[in-house]
Design a protein around this motif. Structure first.
Motif, mmCIF file in Angstrom:
data_model
loop_
_atom_site.group_PDB
_atom_site.id
_atom_site.type_symbol
_atom_site.label_atom_id
_atom_site.label_comp_id
_atom_site.label_asym_id
_atom_site.label_seq_id
_atom_site.Cartn_x
_atom_site.Cartn_y
_atom_site.Cartn_z
ATOM 1 N N THR B 54 -0.349 2.365 -10.226
ATOM 2 C CA THR B 54 -0.004 0.978 -9.908
ATOM 3 C C THR B 54 0.183 0.184 -11.194
ATOM 4 O O THR B 54 1.137 -0.586 -11.340
ATOM 5 C CB THR B 54 -1.105 0.348 -9.029
ATOM 6 N N SER B 125 -3.739 -2.111 -1.303
ATOM 7 C CA SER B 125 -2.302 -1.882 -1.095
ATOM 8 C C SER B 125 -1.929 -2.081 0.365
ATOM 9 O O SER B 125 -2.783 -2.015 1.250
ATOM 10 C CB SER B 125 -1.892 -0.479 -1.540
ATOM 11 N N TYR B 126 -0.652 -2.345 0.567
ATOM 12 C CA TYR B 126 -0.106 -2.323 1.914
ATOM 13 C C TYR B 126 0.332 -0.878 2.152
ATOM 14 O O TYR B 126 0.950 -0.278 1.281
ATOM 15 C CB TYR B 126 1.082 -3.280 2.029
ATOM 16 N N THR B 127 -0.008 -0.316 3.300
ATOM 17 C CA THR B 127 0.287 1.088 3.541
ATOM 18 C C THR B 127 1.793 1.336 3.472
ATOM 19 O O THR B 127 2.555 0.706 4.201
ATOM 20 C CB THR B 127 -0.239 1.514 4.928
ATOM 21 N N PRO B 128 2.217 2.240 2.568
ATOM 22 C CA PRO B 128 3.654 2.500 2.455
ATOM 23 C C PRO B 128 4.152 3.405 3.563
ATOM 24 O O PRO B 128 4.487 4.552 3.340
ATOM 25 C CB PRO B 128 3.771 3.175 1.083
ATOM 26 N N GLU B 136 -4.800 -1.230 2.932
ATOM 27 C CA GLU B 136 -5.983 -0.497 2.496
ATOM 28 C C GLU B 136 -6.869 -1.437 1.693
ATOM 29 O O GLU B 136 -6.359 -2.214 0.877
ATOM 30 C CB GLU B 136 -5.584 0.692 1.641
#
Lengths: 175, 277
Positions: B54, B125-128, B136
């Protein structure tokens, strides 16, 4: 495959999985996430043949399923089929070129996401996919093409570092 | 990698398909504990490395995100400029908004923070994924987070924990199509079922009796009725539209979530689980 390559493969897969979970994986185009794991499965199929494509697709599918609420095994089934298919198309009918890789990746991306939607529909699971499948298929296909063009040369380099050999010819690989 | 693992690609393919189909069959109705443990191990392995990537890819992300979402950024910029102008010229309406916010906050404290322990977690994070809408967070089993815990912000409901590993958890957002919560209305009698719509940031409220008197902007709360998976009184959203279609058997109600689901940084995980019957 030499022992060193066997050791490198899990590390590369771990790195790809982490990359997909990083901010790069959360990129959206028209609200749709590019599927890096699918693109990686296609890349491995193209580079290493259908068998490795299937195994890598299966493993990356496990990773995808570990973070999703869908039944465990759905992504594995889809990714392994796409990885195998990419390797199969590549060794049987396509000429060896970047353009051919792009075409396989575009088709693989579209087929993969449509297959995933199909499996989920059969299982009666409603997901975000179902709402705008055409857009998802289009964006995933295009991004898989782009990602494969980027990932494939990197993978080719990584898989051959320390091998003392030239990149293996895709012709006949895995047959 | 020209040599085969089993020397027979088709056998490998068939074996892997069989394993996948078996896993689907086993986990379709109910996920066994050992599968959840396996999921947890995979997540714990990937998550620490993720942070490094990241940091490395943040500039790339910004460039690509800016390029693909240029029109969005432009409209957001325009919207922000309008908001600044409106704020400058509208001191009265501003103070009104502050009063309203204070009222909501007060209400929040009365309703769902009272007596329920919380753990503050950072959104990592936003779940990809194109399959589910989730985030998450950086708290897991080691912080006492459990599957089923509701997740909120100071404004309202965010979703609920659906997967937990030792150091992280996945939270299904309330805009996911698989999200459902029983709700009641602030001013009108009656209950409904709020369901995420997937794309976009809105929810549908189903099973609302036709003719229920609802007004735009009215706040909707979790009902907490028997069998519900959320405690009562958590603000869910504001009514964007409500009407009864001709001949309709239920009211068509659309909600806008109160929590900023597209831009979450910190959330509170409520240490609450639905009572077992």
């Amino acid at each position: 495959m030499s022992r060193l390559r066997y050791l490198k493969l899990p590390l590369i897969l771990l790195a790809i999985s982490a990359l997909e979970r990083s901010q790069l994986g959360t990129l959206t185009i028209q609200g749709i996430h590019p599927d890096i794991l699918l693109a990686a499965s296609i890349s491995f199929g193209l580079l290493e043949g259908r068998e490795v494509g299937a195994v890598v697709g299966f493993v990356l599918g496990i990773v995808a399923d570990s973070f999703a609420q869908t039944p465990f095994g759905v992504s594995s089934l889809v990714y392994l089929a796409v990885g195998y298919g990419a390797g199969l198309i590549e060794v049987t009918s396509m000429p060896e070129s970047r353009f051919a890789d792009l075409v396989v990746a575009l088709i693989g991306g579209a087929v993969g996401v449509a297959f995933l939607d199909g499996v989920l529909r059969i299982l009666g699971i409603v997901t975000v996919l179902s709402n705008n499948l055409v857009v998802v298929v289009t964006v995933t296909s295009l991004t898989s093409g782009i990602f494969t063009l980027v990932i494939a040369p990197i993978l080719r380099f990584l898989m051959n570092v320390g091998e003392g050999e030239r990149p293996p010819s895709r012709r006949g690989a895995g047959i | 990698m020209s040599s085969s693992i089993f020397r027979r690609p088709r056998i490998t393919l068939v074996l892997l398909i069989l394993v996948s189909v078996s896993m689907i069959s086993v986990t379709y109705k109910r996920v066994p504990p050992f599968v959840n443990s396996a999921r947890g191990y995979v997540r714990d392995m990937v998550t620490p490395i993720r942070q490094g990537f990241t940091t490395v890819f943040n500039p790339v992300y910004n460039v690509v995100s800016g390029a693909f979402n240029y029109s969005n950024l432009k409209s957001q910029n325009l919207k922000l400029q309008e908001e600044i102008a409106s704020l400058k010229g509208g001191a009265i309406s501003n103070s009104y908004a502050q009063t309203e916010l204070a009222k909501i906050s007060k209400e929040l404290h009365i309703t769902y923070l009272k007596g329920i322990g919380t753990t503050t977690a950072q959104v990592i994070s936003y779940t990809p994924s194109n399959v589910q809408v989730s985030i998450e967070v950086d708290k897991g089993k080691s912080s006492g987070v459990q599957v089923g815990n509701p997740v909120v912000t100071d404004l309202g409901l965010v979703g609920r924990v659906v997967q937990v590993s030792n150091f992280s958890s996945t939270v299904l957002l309330l805009t996911d199509p698989n999200f459902a919560a029983g709700v009641r209305f602030a001013n009108a009698a009656g209950v409904g079922l709020a369901v995420g719509e997937g794309s976009g940031d809105s929810l549908n409220v189903q099973l609302v009796d036709p003719g229920t008197s609802l007004s735009k902007g009215e706040v909707v709360y979790t009902s907490g009725l028997s069998g519900e998976v959320y405690p009562a009184g958590i603000p869910v959203g504001r009514i964007m539209s409500a009407y009864t279609p001709p001949g309709g058997l239920q009211e068509q109600v659309t909600l806008s979530p109160l929590a900023p689901v597209g831009n979450l940084q910190f959330v509170d995980v409520l240490k609450w689980l639905p009572p077992t019957p």
